[in-house]
Design an enzyme around this catalytic site. Sequence first.
Site: not given
Length: 143
Positions: A48, A52, A106
Amino acid sequence: MDIKNKMKLIFSAKSENESFARSVVACFILNLNPTLSQLSDIKTAVSEAVTNAIVHGYKGEDGQITIDAEIIDNTLHINNFDNGVGIENVEMALQPFFTTKEDEERSGMGFTIMKSFMDEVVVESKTGCGTKVYMTKLLKADA
Ligand SMILES: Nc1ncnc2c1ncn2[C@@H]1O[C@H](COP(=O)(O)OP(=O)(O)OP(=O)(O)O)[C@@H](O)[C@H]1O
Ligand SMILES: [Mg+2]
């Protein structure tokens, strides 16, 4: 036993490096005999953070991501850095379902996932400079 160990990984902000980065961190902690669930939690959190950096920090452009990981007293400390665009409002970014890319599938759950899978998540960011995500997880409670 007091184990101290550290590593640094610097890699290009490319989506194919996401699985590479999470596997490196998983291998790094193997000698502490983590449970499968701990390994899976850590791999997910690293994924994650790296995603990002690639998607938001560098917006798919070229860039560099650094992961510093350290084991101190059975706790894994991870720092994930990028030198991308940064986050204007970190408090808001940490809220569940907050995303600046609603149109691109997202869900705004990355930071929430990191917080639920790790013991501690601290985000520091400066617009125009980049973002640092610091996470910790206790790997063994009995030592
Ligand atoms: N490294 C980063 N650089 C710049 N902005 C970031 C970075 N990481 C997160 N953000 C900002 O924080 C928001 C929330 O991040 P989070 O991971 O929770 O959700 P998301 O990435 O939008 O969606 P999901 O992770 O569910 O696919 C992002 O939409 C983005 O605006
Ligand atoms: Mg995300």
